[in-house]
Design a protein around this motif. Structure first.
Motif, mmCIF file in Angstrom:
data_model
loop_
_atom_site.group_PDB
_atom_site.id
_atom_site.type_symbol
_atom_site.label_atom_id
_atom_site.label_comp_id
_atom_site.label_asym_id
_atom_site.label_seq_id
_atom_site.Cartn_x
_atom_site.Cartn_y
_atom_site.Cartn_z
ATOM 1 N N LEU A 9 35.945 42.399 40.189
ATOM 2 C CA LEU A 9 36.916 41.627 40.956
ATOM 3 C C LEU A 9 38.056 41.155 40.061
ATOM 4 C CD1 LEU A 9 37.796 40.403 43.643
ATOM 5 C CD2 LEU A 9 36.354 38.415 43.119
ATOM 6 N N ASN A 10 37.739 40.683 38.867
ATOM 7 C CA ASN A 10 38.785 40.253 37.928
ATOM 8 C C ASN A 10 39.699 41.412 37.525
ATOM 9 O OD1 ASN A 10 38.036 37.547 37.903
ATOM 10 N ND2 ASN A 10 36.603 37.823 36.214
ATOM 11 N N LYS A 11 39.124 42.578 37.323
ATOM 12 C CA LYS A 11 39.935 43.750 36.976
ATOM 13 C C LYS A 11 40.838 44.148 38.139
ATOM 14 C CE LYS A 11 36.899 45.633 33.445
ATOM 15 N NZ LYS A 11 36.063 46.763 33.024
ATOM 16 N N LEU A 12 40.330 44.040 39.359
ATOM 17 C CA LEU A 12 41.160 44.338 40.529
ATOM 18 C C LEU A 12 42.314 43.341 40.637
ATOM 19 C CD1 LEU A 12 38.443 45.225 43.194
ATOM 20 C CD2 LEU A 12 40.173 46.773 42.243
ATOM 21 N N ILE A 13 42.040 42.089 40.363
ATOM 22 C CA ILE A 13 43.089 41.064 40.401
ATOM 23 C C ILE A 13 44.140 41.344 39.326
ATOM 24 C CG2 ILE A 13 43.562 38.605 39.989
ATOM 25 C CD1 ILE A 13 40.777 38.071 41.354
ATOM 26 N N ASN A 14 43.702 41.718 38.132
ATOM 27 C CA ASN A 14 44.660 42.054 37.066
ATOM 28 C C ASN A 14 45.505 43.264 37.440
ATOM 29 O OD1 ASN A 14 43.880 39.932 35.418
ATOM 30 N ND2 ASN A 14 42.380 41.152 34.300
ATOM 31 N N MET A 36 41.170 39.951 48.818
ATOM 32 C CA MET A 36 40.918 38.806 49.694
ATOM 33 C C MET A 36 39.580 38.948 50.403
ATOM 34 S SD MET A 36 44.785 38.206 51.218
ATOM 35 C CE MET A 36 44.169 37.502 52.718
ATOM 36 N N CYS A 37 39.279 40.138 50.886
ATOM 37 C CA CYS A 37 37.999 40.378 51.566
ATOM 38 C C CYS A 37 36.822 40.180 50.615
ATOM 39 C CB CYS A 37 37.949 41.791 52.137
ATOM 40 S SG CYS A 37 38.988 42.041 53.577
ATOM 41 N N LEU A 38 36.931 40.697 49.400
ATOM 42 C CA LEU A 38 35.849 40.550 48.426
ATOM 43 C C LEU A 38 35.649 39.084 48.036
ATOM 44 C CD1 LEU A 38 36.536 43.645 46.152
ATOM 45 C CD2 LEU A 38 34.614 43.322 47.728
#
Length: 127
Positions: A11-16, A116-118
């Motif tokens: 999730l953090n990698k997706l946000i980055n 957002m869904c995750l």
């Protein structure tokens, strides 16, 4: 690495990736073009993350429900879409790229919705 940590890491990698894409898109719209090195950097990061997601999919499959798996698949597709978009756009000048901002914006929107869904799913499981 525990599955919870792996999920949080992903999730953090997706946000980055989302932040990088948003910054790139903002500059692309303002300037009208980007350097090849900037485009290559974003392309490589997106390809690397989507590959990592596919690689870890068998491990995560048992720990994500069907909805989360669909969201992860869509996020990986959005990242792949960004990478493909980065491969196009070379025009007459070999040092600048004019990628399709609309396509990038669509990928950014998809990636944002997936994140957002995750996040929402995580909140529901914590309560």
């Amino acid at each position: 690495m525990s599955v919870d940590r792996l999920k949080r890491d992903l999730l953090n990698k997706l946000i980055n990736a989302q932040i990088d894409l948003a910054a790139y898109l903002q500059l692309r719209i303002a300037k009208g073009y980007m350097s090849v090195s900037e485009s290559d950097h974003l392309r490589e990061n997106c390809l690397e993350l989507s590959s990592e997601m596919r690689e870890k999919a068998p491990i995560l499959k048992d720990h994500y429900d069907a909805d989360e798996q669909i969201v992860l698949r869509r996020a990986a597709q959005a990242l792949s879409g960004v990478a493909v978009c980065m491969m196009s756009g070379h025009r007459d000048c070999p040092t600048f790229v004019a990628v399709d901002a609309e396509k990038l914006e669509h990928c950014l929107t998809t990636l944002t919705l997936c994140i957002m869904c995750l996040k929402e799913h995580n909140k529901l499981h914590q309560h």
